[in-house]
Structure formats: structure tokens, C-alpha cells
Design a protein around this motif. Structure first.
Motif, PDB file in Angstrom:
ATOM      1  N   LYS A  45       0.841  -1.193   0.000  1.00 47.17           N
ATOM      2  CA  LYS A  45       0.000   0.000   0.000  1.00 47.17           C
ATOM      3  C   LYS A  45       0.870   1.235   0.000  1.00 47.17           C
ATOM      4  O   LYS A  45       1.914   1.281   0.652  1.00 47.17           O
ATOM      5  CB  LYS A  45      -0.912  -0.018   1.238  1.00 47.17           C
ATOM      6  N   ILE A  46       0.454   2.258  -0.742  1.00 48.91           N
ATOM      7  CA  ILE A  46       1.108   3.560  -0.694  1.00 48.91           C
ATOM      8  C   ILE A  46       0.015   4.620  -0.573  1.00 48.91           C
ATOM      9  O   ILE A  46      -0.934   4.645  -1.353  1.00 48.91           O
ATOM     10  CB  ILE A  46       2.013   3.797  -1.931  1.00 48.91           C
ATOM     11  N   GLU A  47       0.154   5.453   0.441  1.00 47.07           N
ATOM     12  CA  GLU A  47      -0.875   6.432   0.756  1.00 47.07           C
ATOM     13  C   GLU A  47      -0.301   7.841   0.747  1.00 47.07           C
ATOM     14  O   GLU A  47       0.887   8.052   1.047  1.00 47.07           O
ATOM     15  CB  GLU A  47      -1.480   6.154   2.132  1.00 47.07           C
ATOM     16  N   VAL A  48      -1.138   8.792   0.428  1.00 45.00           N
ATOM     17  CA  VAL A  48      -0.808  10.206   0.549  1.00 45.00           C
ATOM     18  C   VAL A  48      -1.548  10.720   1.776  1.00 45.00           C
ATOM     19  O   VAL A  48      -2.765  10.571   1.885  1.00 45.00           O
ATOM     20  CB  VAL A  48      -1.224  10.988  -0.705  1.00 45.00           C
ATOM     21  N   LEU A  49      -0.811  11.305   2.701  1.00 42.33           N
ATOM     22  CA  LEU A  49      -1.396  11.769   3.951  1.00 42.33           C
ATOM     23  C   LEU A  49      -1.616  13.272   3.877  1.00 42.33           C
ATOM     24  O   LEU A  49      -0.678  14.054   4.031  1.00 42.33           O
ATOM     25  CB  LEU A  49      -0.470  11.422   5.128  1.00 42.33           C
ATOM     26  N   PRO A  50      -2.843  13.722   3.607  1.00 41.90           N
ATOM     27  CA  PRO A  50      -3.106  15.157   3.444  1.00 41.90           C
ATOM     28  C   PRO A  50      -3.049  15.884   4.780  1.00 41.90           C
ATOM     29  O   PRO A  50      -3.205  15.290   5.851  1.00 41.90           O
ATOM     30  CB  PRO A  50      -4.517  15.182   2.857  1.00 41.90           C
ATOM     31  N   ASP A  51      -2.820  17.174   4.706  1.00 43.92           N
ATOM     32  CA  ASP A  51      -2.909  18.033   5.879  1.00 43.92           C
ATOM     33  C   ASP A  51      -3.602  19.326   5.479  1.00 43.92           C
ATOM     34  O   ASP A  51      -3.924  19.555   4.309  1.00 43.92           O
ATOM     35  CB  ASP A  51      -1.528  18.314   6.487  1.00 43.92           C
ATOM     36  N   LYS A  52      -3.830  20.201   6.456  1.00 48.58           N
ATOM     37  CA  LYS A  52      -4.614  21.403   6.209  1.00 48.58           C
ATOM     38  C   LYS A  52      -3.914  22.388   5.274  1.00 48.58           C
ATOM     39  O   LYS A  52      -4.569  23.219   4.656  1.00 48.58           O
ATOM     40  CB  LYS A  52      -4.928  22.085   7.538  1.00 48.58           C
ATOM     41  N   THR A  53      -2.598  22.300   5.163  1.00 46.34           N
ATOM     42  CA  THR A  53      -1.858  23.266   4.349  1.00 46.34           C
ATOM     43  C   THR A  53      -1.657  22.816   2.914  1.00 46.34           C
ATOM     44  O   THR A  53      -1.179  23.576   2.087  1.00 46.34           O
ATOM     45  CB  THR A  53      -0.484  23.540   4.980  1.00 46.34           C
ATOM     46  N   THR A  54      -2.008  21.567   2.603  1.00 51.47           N
ATOM     47  CA  THR A  54      -1.779  21.040   1.261  1.00 51.47           C
ATOM     48  C   THR A  54      -3.042  21.145   0.422  1.00 51.47           C
ATOM     49  O   THR A  54      -4.101  20.651   0.819  1.00 51.47           O
ATOM     50  CB  THR A  54      -1.363  19.560   1.326  1.00 51.47           C
ATOM     51  N   PRO A  55      -2.961  21.789  -0.741  1.00 48.92           N
ATOM     52  CA  PRO A  55      -4.140  21.873  -1.617  1.00 48.92           C
ATOM     53  C   PRO A  55      -4.639  20.483  -1.987  1.00 48.92           C
ATOM     54  O   PRO A  55      -3.845  19.590  -2.309  1.00 48.92           O
ATOM     55  CB  PRO A  55      -3.620  22.637  -2.846  1.00 48.92           C
ATOM     56  N   GLN A  56      -5.953  20.300  -2.001  1.00 51.56           N
ATOM     57  CA  GLN A  56      -6.528  18.997  -2.310  1.00 51.56           C
ATOM     58  C   GLN A  56      -6.172  18.550  -3.717  1.00 51.56           C
ATOM     59  O   GLN A  56      -5.990  17.354  -3.979  1.00 51.56           O
ATOM     60  CB  GLN A  56      -8.048  19.044  -2.146  1.00 51.56           C
ATOM     61  N   ALA A  57      -6.032  19.516  -4.634  1.00 51.55           N
ATOM     62  CA  ALA A  57      -5.683  19.161  -6.010  1.00 51.55           C
ATOM     63  C   ALA A  57      -4.317  18.489  -6.074  1.00 51.55           C
ATOM     64  O   ALA A  57      -4.103  17.539  -6.848  1.00 51.55           O
ATOM     65  CB  ALA A  57      -5.705  20.408  -6.895  1.00 51.55           C
ATOM     66  N   MET A  58      -3.368  18.964  -5.257  1.00 51.04           N
ATOM     67  CA  MET A  58      -2.040  18.357  -5.228  1.00 51.04           C
ATOM     68  C   MET A  58      -2.107  16.948  -4.653  1.00 51.04           C
ATOM     69  O   MET A  58      -1.469  16.029  -5.162  1.00 51.04           O
ATOM     70  CB  MET A  58      -1.073  19.206  -4.394  1.00 51.04           C
ATOM     71  N   VAL A  59      -2.924  16.767  -3.612  1.00 58.29           N
ATOM     72  CA  VAL A  59      -3.085  15.445  -3.006  1.00 58.29           C
ATOM     73  C   VAL A  59      -3.686  14.475  -4.014  1.00 58.29           C
ATOM     74  O   VAL A  59      -3.211  13.347  -4.181  1.00 58.29           O
ATOM     75  CB  VAL A  59      -3.964  15.530  -1.747  1.00 58.29           C
ATOM     76  N   ASP A  60      -4.724  14.903  -4.717  1.00 59.24           N
ATOM     77  CA  ASP A  60      -5.394  14.033  -5.689  1.00 59.24           C
ATOM     78  C   ASP A  60      -4.454  13.649  -6.829  1.00 59.24           C
ATOM     79  O   ASP A  60      -4.457  12.500  -7.285  1.00 59.24           O
ATOM     80  CB  ASP A  60      -6.639  14.736  -6.247  1.00 59.24           C
TER      81      ASP A  60
END
Length: 353
Positions: A156-171
Motif C-alpha cells: 500500500k502507498i498512501e498520501v497523507l493530506p494536511d490542512k496546508t496542502t491543496p486537495q488538487a495536489m493530493v489528488d
């Protein structure tokens, strides 16, 4: 010119350094590394193993000795293990003691930040979303010679979002990394953690945006083991691992220093530092427009960390490290030259059971 090609170029040597601090030994998956020969056939005696830079090296008034037949032996293709200090009494050789069928789960969490300047234009520091990889490892066989054959897969490889990261970058990052979960491989190591052979299987549907980077990174994550010296070691022992690597067309020198900080039965506590440098050279950067050229002017990376190794496990069970890197490049597109500099930092944590 897009930022992404530059980011991929730099991430590979940074990942190499980070994983090296946790005991990952680079090997070319297309060519089996040769077993460590007898001490009388060890590394050339003309070249001394350079000590790490004072800024990151553990305090020590004694310089590292040259890599002579009495103190060094190849750990894998292009690398040398050299004993610096055997440490205090009591001393005992460090050797892996595993059994067939053992399984281990290892989790690596990586965080990176980058600042860049292209010509006179400065870009503020950008934090890359944290990435977490879960790997499954299994000891498939212990050979008659005592070598350890194991299998591993990226579960498994996951991206762990946080409040400072734009959702578009996470997606976007999730979409790019998603196809990596099918990667797997096999390896054979000695009880000293010396890589004898390795193979890494990359699925054909891996996202083309990262396929070239994955091809290089497989040299770092296909084997999780700390290379131990032949000699018996006590608390305070130090040794170096010197490697000449090639990543994404860049030729690098990497010098890591390991120190045995403590031991309780099969569990050993290690501290490590690393210095990574590269001479000016032309490089093949992925994603560059046709006719464009990239030259590396300077690359300097330094890092330090701690690693906990259980000699009854195929990979380290715990660790943390920090790494900083500075790189300068020049792009040449049809005679128009543009200098570029990057400053990157990486934090990596590892846990396993």
C-alpha cells in the motif's frame, strides 16, 4: 519548463541517501552483485575511505583508515565496508539469524519540502504531501551456505493530506502513485547483510510520469539490510560504507558512517550519518523537451539518523532520519542557458514488526 522533471531528478538521490541510513543497499537488479571475497581480495588499497563532513559526522578524533585488505571488503557492486573502530569489550560479530517462513511488515513515512530559484525568479518553499508506504517481507529460504532469500511487495502507498496542502495536489499525487502498489521483488543476502542478488518487478501499468524514477529507486528499496563488518564489534564500534552510484544519469559518491550505540540480545541500536556529493556533469533528465540539455553543477546532501535492528528480522524495525540537499543545475535549450538551484529537506520514519 515544468517543475516536475526537476523534482523527479532530485528525489532519486535523496531517497537513496534516506534509505541508505536505514540499511538499504543499492544493487543493479539486472546484474547480480558478487559475494564478498576473502579479505586478501578486498577493495583497492590506493584509495582512502573519506570521512563524512564534520558538520554531520559523529565526534571522533581518529580519522577513518584507508580501505585496506585487513579492514574492508566489498558490500555489493561498487561499495566498500571499512572498519573504523571495533568498539569496547565485550565484542561479538553482528549476524542476521533468520528462519524460513518469517514475515515482516515495514512502514515508511516520508515528508519533503523544496525551495527553488530559476534564474532571478525565486519560488517559495513547497511542502510535498507526506507519503506512507507499507511493504510486506517474507523469508522464503535459508540456503545451505546460510544465505537469506526473501520476497517483498509494496502492499500500500498512501498520501497523507494536511490542512496546508491543496486537495488538487493530493489528488494528483494519489493518481500518480496508485499503480505502484503492484511492485514486488526477491533478494538474497548473507548473514552480514551483504547483497548477493536481487530482482525488482515493476508492473507494466505503472504511471509513465514516475516509471523512470521507479526504475532507479528499485536500486534502493529492493534490499533492506545493514551491511556489517566481518570483525567482532562492541558498543562504540564504527564502520563506513562508501559507494559510487548512478541515479537518473547522475554519478554520485555516497559515504555513510555507522556507529553501534547499544545492544540488548538480538536488538542493536545504530546511529548513522551520510555525505553525498556529485562532480559537475551532463545528465539525462526525464521529461525534458527535445534538444534541451541539463548539466549538474553541484550536488551536496548530508543527513543523520538512528536505526533499530533486530537480528532476527530481515529489515530494520524502527528508525528516523533527517536529510538536507542542495543542488545547482544549468539548462540549455537551443543555446539559451538558465541556472537553477534547489534546496530540499526530507524527514523519514520507519516502523516494522
Amino acid at each position: 519548463m515544468s517543475l516536475r522533471p526537476r523534482l523527479r531528478v532530485l528525489c532519486v538521490p535523496l531517497a537513496a541517501a534516506a534509505l541508505h541510513l536505514f540499511g538499504c543497499q543499492p544493487v543493479d537488479s539486472k546484474t547480480d552483485a558478487k559475494p564478498a571475497p576473502a579479505k586478501t581480495e578486498a577493495a583497492p588499497t590506493k584509495t582512502e575511505v573519506p570521512p563524512p563532513a564534520p558538520a554531520v559526522a559523529a565526534p571522533d578524533t581518529k580519522p577513518a583508515p584507508p580501505a585496506t585488505p585487513d579492514t574492508a571488503a566489498p558490500a555489493s557492486e561498487g561499495s566498500v565496508v571499512a572498519l573504523v573502530d571495533a568498539g569496547g569489550e565485550p565484542r561479538e560479530p553482528l549476524r542476521l539469524k533468520l528462519t524460513a517462513g518469517q514475515e515482516q511488515v515495514m512502514i515508511m513515512t516520508m515528508r519533503m519540502g523544496m525551495a527553488m530559484q530559476v534564474g532571478p525568479n525565486k519560488m517559495p518553499k513547497t511542502d510535498i504531501p507526506a507519503m506512507q508506504m507499507t511493504m510486506n517481507l517474507k523469508v522464503s529460504e535459508i540456503t545451505g551456505e546460510g544465505d537469506i532469500r526473501s520476497e517483498f511487495s509494496l502492499d500500500k502507498i498512501e498520501v497523507l493530506p494536511d490542512k496546508t496542502t491543496p486537495q488538487a495536489m493530493v489528488d494528483q499525487l494519489k493518481a500518480v502513485l496508485g499503480t505502484m502498489t503492484k511492485m514486488s521483488g526477491t533478494s538474497t543476502i548473507t548473514p552480514r547483510g551483504i547483497v548477493k542478488s536481487a530482482d525488482f518487478n515493476i508492473p507494466p501499468d505503472v504511471n509513465p510520469q514516475i516509471k523512470q524514477t521507479v526504475e532507479s529507486m528499485r536500486q534502493q528499496i529492493n534490499q533492506m539490510s545493514v551491511p556489517f563488518p566481518e570483525e567482532a564489534l562492541g558498543v562504540g564500534a564504527k564502520w563506513t560504507v562508501t559507494q559510487h552510484l548512478e541515479q537518473q544519469g547522475m554519478k554520485l559518491q555516497q559515504v555513510a558512517t555507522w556507529e553501534l550505540k547499544g545492544r540488548d540480545g538480538s536488538v542493536v541500536q545504530l546511529a548513522s550519518t551520510i555525505v553525498q556529493t556529485a562532480a559537475p556533469q551532463a545528465i539525462e533528465a526525464p521529461g525534458m523537451p527535445a534538444g534541451a540539455k541539463v548539466s549538474l553543477d553541484r550536488l551536496d546532501s548530508t543527513g543523520s539518523g538512528t536505526t533499530q535492528v533486530d537480528l532476527t528480522h530481515v529489515a530494520p524495525v524502527k528508525g528516523d532520519m533527517k536529510l538536507t540537499s542542495s543542488i545547482a543545475m544549468t539548462t540549455d535549450a537551443n543555446g539559451m542557458k538558465m541556472p537553477m538551484t534547489m534546496e530540499m529537506d526530507m524527514n523519514l520514519e520507519i516502523s516494522g514488526k
